[in-house]
Design a protein around this motif. Structure first.
Motif, PDB file in Angstrom:
ATOM      1  N   SER A 115       0.857  -1.181   0.000  1.00 44.56           N
ATOM      2  CA  SER A 115       0.000   0.000   0.000  1.00 44.56           C
ATOM      3  C   SER A 115       0.891   1.229   0.000  1.00 44.56           C
ATOM      4  N   PRO A 116       0.371   2.340  -0.528  1.00 41.71           N
ATOM      5  CA  PRO A 116       1.168   3.563  -0.458  1.00 41.71           C
ATOM      6  C   PRO A 116       1.455   3.935   0.997  1.00 41.71           C
ATOM      7  N   VAL A 117       2.627   4.477   1.249  1.00 40.19           N
ATOM      8  CA  VAL A 117       3.019   4.887   2.605  1.00 40.19           C
ATOM      9  C   VAL A 117       3.691   6.253   2.536  1.00 40.19           C
TER      10      VAL A 117
ATOM     11  N   LEU B 246      -2.206   9.280   4.606  1.00 42.46           N
ATOM     12  CA  LEU B 246      -1.514   8.003   4.784  1.00 42.46           C
ATOM     13  C   LEU B 246      -1.081   7.786   6.233  1.00 42.46           C
TER      14      LEU B 246
END
Ligand code: SF4
Ligand code: SF4
Lengths: 632, 200
Positions: A390-392, A426
């Motif tokens: 997942s994007p972080v 995020l």
């Protein structure tokens, strides 16, 4: 001859462009004098490309403070006779809805094109709303390109259309056009600017009697525009089979590939001939091209409508069928044949088409919802499940430090963390887990006030980035001050609009055209809006940052902390962290989750290529085994 | 020909796609690309699609790719099912573990990934990250991979068009590095001969 020139020598007018770049160049060629927008995926590259190609500075390009401002600025230019464009993403149009609704009533003089990028999926948006629907609601003509080439042609023609009818025109690309690229023919001559001169007239002042009159006129115009759209190059009826498929925007391009694969034909005309279908391509979608629809429904008695997001074409066809007592059967989202949400990818389009075309043609199937099951390609064997990615927040992101400071400062207390729109959304991910709410741009500040009122015992924080604060946060802060809300607003000031790729905003002192301008100080704004407690803190100075958060929390009434440190994407790191004799306690990994920290053989290792040398992990390590050093 | 490029945000997948598309155009062909741009660029998976020939849409369906270029091992494994039967893959052995793996929520199983990829007869590995690092910048790993794919005969564009497109799509300041990366990739591929694993 430089290498740069080769492509122009061999293909004099063709360049590979993203759909968004094609729209930008179309607008430049059309003689746009002003382009204003607010960044948001998938629309951002449109304005950026205009700015980059505006080498002589002739076009006024601006990142406006938000979409409402952008549309109003563009309207002013168009009322003065210039061609203007406003650019935003679909949820941005919600912010600009107020000017849009009235603007259509007043109309325009110079062409005004509003580019609104929709995001089926959604891939990077809060909603799957459909701007074609919004266009119909607002009575604005809408164009929906199927590919970058068509996006260019539509951008060029939208200005003419706008001027011919005196209406703003919405150009609505979707992600798969915005971020797809193709070779676009750029041979169109650039049109010179129309001279700008504001002529005083009652037509620019909205009053109820004017609205009443214009409402009638606009509806009369719609019939005319619909006729024009029936013969528009953007709409087409192909083939003459008894079964029909209507496809809007990019779904038309995908349908072509699906039918080519199905028939095994080498090109589209052959695939069409082999399919015995009538295919209706809809690109100029509102007002509906009724004459064309009529022909489609008389040729094909059973039709499938394939379109992403709302069933706009489907409703238009059904309305026509109802009004004119036509007998055609229409299948689509409303009939339950097509899923209401998500993208229409090639595999789905192929599957829907297959089910629709499969013999025996069940006449009732179109109305009785039956989940399409047939699949053209055999299902691949189930693949193993690999770790999700997942994007972080980036390595060295200052938001990580700010969240961590507030988290530590409030440990043991019942705290609510209202989030907002930006990279810092995020902050919801493990291990930070610092985003409890996220609604829309600027809402964290106001949602926090409601939470605090209903749950006075909770400690309530709102996190908002500097860009979002200027775009939509200031009224929320003012509201908190005026209404005596005891909340803590944490402005995460990283000196940029990071999420969408580092755009300018009012706090930065520079415009997208590169000019220096007044630099707005968020702290001064917060004070002017009534906040009593306003402090800046360096999030990487962990004790000081925690202290600021603690004092804000204990301050009675509204308090504002501005965590100030640049986005790690803005500079090259000079330092690097190294792990030496890591004890394996894993505290750094568990506490901050920096993507540059990995575990190898039970100890922590720093990925030197990713580490940005922020030093946060070194502050967290209880045994001093993580140390910063100068980069080689 | 349908080429899928997979990597992690920040690895330069879009650049690979631009270079391939530019080369296809220079070589006189038709080309479309589809990119992932947006939130996933923050360390998420990024996939680019490059399609040459008479296609209308920009995205390759699952099981439709002729060639997979993966800039990271796990992304190579993840996107392998997008290859058609008999498709080729060039996978960088670079490993970028997602934060969830470091947190122990998920396992990054390098061996399993390699075995899964190696089961495809036309899959090859290359230590693109290390090769690029040896040249001075890990960022050039994407060009190393491209050079290797070309040397293995997996790209349909000619070398002249590819190098011209590489020059067009990258800043002049990196021209020397990128040419070196291209050559290093090509060399690693040639040295690998029939051995499907380049040990670098
Ligand atoms: S782009 Fe900047 S703000 Fe966004 S996650 Fe990365 S470092 Fe943080
Ligand atoms: S110093 Fe530590 S926390 Fe900061 S980027 Fe490097 S590894 Fe991550």
């Amino acid at each position: 001859m430089t290498l740069q020139n080769i492509s122009f020598m061999e293909k004099p007018s063709k360049q590979i462009l993203l759909g968004n770049e094609a729209i930008a160049l179309g607008a430049i060629a059309a003689g746009a004098r002003l382009v204003a927008g607010y960044p948001g995926t998938p629309s951002t590259e449109v304005l950026q490309t205009v700015a980059a190609r505006n080498t002589d500075g002739a076009i006024h390009v601006e990142w406006s403070t938000n979409e409402k401002a952008a549309l109003e600025v563009a309207a002013g230019a168009a009322w003065s006779g210039a061609r203007a464009m406003a650019v935003m993403k679909q949820v941005g149009l919600n912010v600009a809805a107020d000017p849009l609704m009235s603007l259509v009533y007043l109309g325009v003089r110079g062409g005004l094109v509003i580019v609104v990028a929709d995001d089926p999926g959604p891939i990077s948006s809060q909603t799957e709303q459909d701007t074609r629907f919004f266009a119909a609601f607002a009575n604005a003509p809408a164009l929906d390109p199927s590919c970058p080439e068509e996006a260019y042609a539509m951008a060029l023609q939208a200005f003419d259309l706008s001027e011919r009818y005196g209406l703003p025109v919405i150009l609505r690309p979707t992600t798969k056009v915005c971020h797809a690229s193709a070779a676009v023919d750029l041979s169109a001559e650039r049109r010179p600017f129309a001279p700008g001169r504001f002529e005083r007239s009652a037509r620019w002042v909205i009053f109820p009697p004017l609205s009443y009159r214009r409402h009638g006129e606009i509806k009369a115009q719609q019939a005319q525009i619909g006729e024009e759209f029936s013969v528009s190059e953007f709409n087409r009826l192909e083939g003459d089979g008894p079964l029909g498929i209507a496809a809007g925007g990019v779904t038309y391009a995908i349908l072509r590939d699906a039918l080519m694969a199905r028939s095994g034909a080498a090109d589209w005309p052959a695939a069409l001939a082999a399919s015995a279908l009538s295919v209706l391509k809809v690109g100029a979608v509102f007002p509906p091209p009724k004459a064309l629809y009529r022909r489609f429904l008389s040729r094909a008695r059973r039709v499938l409508v394939l379109e992403e997001l709302a069933p706009v074409i489907e409703e238009q066809l059904l309305a026509l069928k109802g009004a004119e007592n036509l007998t055609a059967v229409v299948a689509g989202k409303l009939s339950g044949f097509v899923a209401p949400n998500g993208e229409l990818l090639l595999e789905q389009v192929a599957r829907y088409a297959e089910t629709f075309l499969s013999p025996p043609p069940v006449t009732a199937a179109a109305t009785a919802p039956e989940p399409p099951v047939a699949v053209t390609a055999p299902e691949p064997e189930p693949a193993p499940v690999w770790p999700r990615r997942s994007p972080v927040l980036c390595a060295g992101c200052p938001h990580r430090a700010s969240f961590y400071a507030v988290k530590k400062a409030t440990r043991g207390q019942r705290a609510v963390f209202c989030g907002d729109i930006g990279c810092y959304t995020l902050g919801n991910a493990a291990p930070l887990d610092m985003t409890d709410t996220c609604l829309c741009m600027g809402a964290g500040l106001t949602v926090a006030q409601g939470v605090k009122t209903a749950d006075p015992q909770a400690l309530v924080f709102a996190f908002i980035g500097d860009g979002t604060f200027f775009a939509s946060g200031m009224t929320g802060l003012l509201n908190a001050a005026h209404n005596r809300a005891d909340i803590n607003i944490m402005i995460l000031d990283n000196s940029t609009t990071a999420m969408t790729g580092h755009q300018s905003h009012p706090g930065l002192g520079r415009t997208v055209m590169g000019e220096e301008t007044v630099k707005i100080d968020a702290a001064a704004v917060a004070r002017a809006l009534g906040a009593g407690f306003v402090e800046r803190a360096d999030p990487f100075d962990l004790p000081a940052a925690m202290d600021a958060a603690r004092r804000a929390a204990s301050h009675p009434g509204l308090s504002v902390v501005i965590f100030t440190a640049p986005c790690s994407g803005l500079f090259r790191p000079t330092q690097l962290c190294r792990a030496e004799k890591c004890s394996g306690c894993m505290l750094c990994v568990r506490e901050i989750g920096c993507p540059a920290l990995r575990i190898a053989a039970g100890v922590v290792e720093v990925n030197a290529a990713l580490c940005h040398g922020c030093g946060l992990c070194a502050r967290v390590c209880p045994s001093g085994r993580l140390r910063l050093e100068a980069r080689a | 020909m349908d080429i899928l490029i997979a990597g992690v945000g920040g690895q330069g997948t879009i650049l690979v796609s631009k270079i391939l598309a530019g080369a296809a155009l220079l070589a006189g062909g038709r080309v479309r690309t589809g990119e992932t741009i947006g939130m996933s660029q923050r360390g998420g998976c990024v996939v680019s699609h490059v399609r040459t020939g008479p296609v209308s849409s920009p995205y390759i369906p699952p099981g439709g790719a002729d060639l997979l270029l993966a800039l990271e091992l796990c992304e190579g494994a993840r996107h392998l099912p997008r290859l058609k039967t008999g498709g080729a893959a060039v996978v960088s052995t670079a490993r970028l573990e997602p934060v969830t793996a470091a947190l122990g929520q998920e396992a990054y199983e390098e061996k399993a990934m390699r075995a899964y990829i190696a089961a495809r007869p036309r899959a090859r590995f290359i230590p693109a990250g290390e090769t690029a690092r040896a040249l001075g910048s890990e960022k050039a790993a994407n060009i190393v991979l491209l050079g290797a794919a070309f040397a293995w005969g997996l790209l349909t564009m000619d070398e002249e068009s590819l190098l011209a497109s590489l020059a067009q799509n990258t800043p002049p300041a990196f021209a020397a590095l990128n040419r070196a990366a291209w050559r290093a990739g090509a060399e690693a591929a040639r040295n690998a001969a029939d051995d499907r694993e380049v040990t670098g």
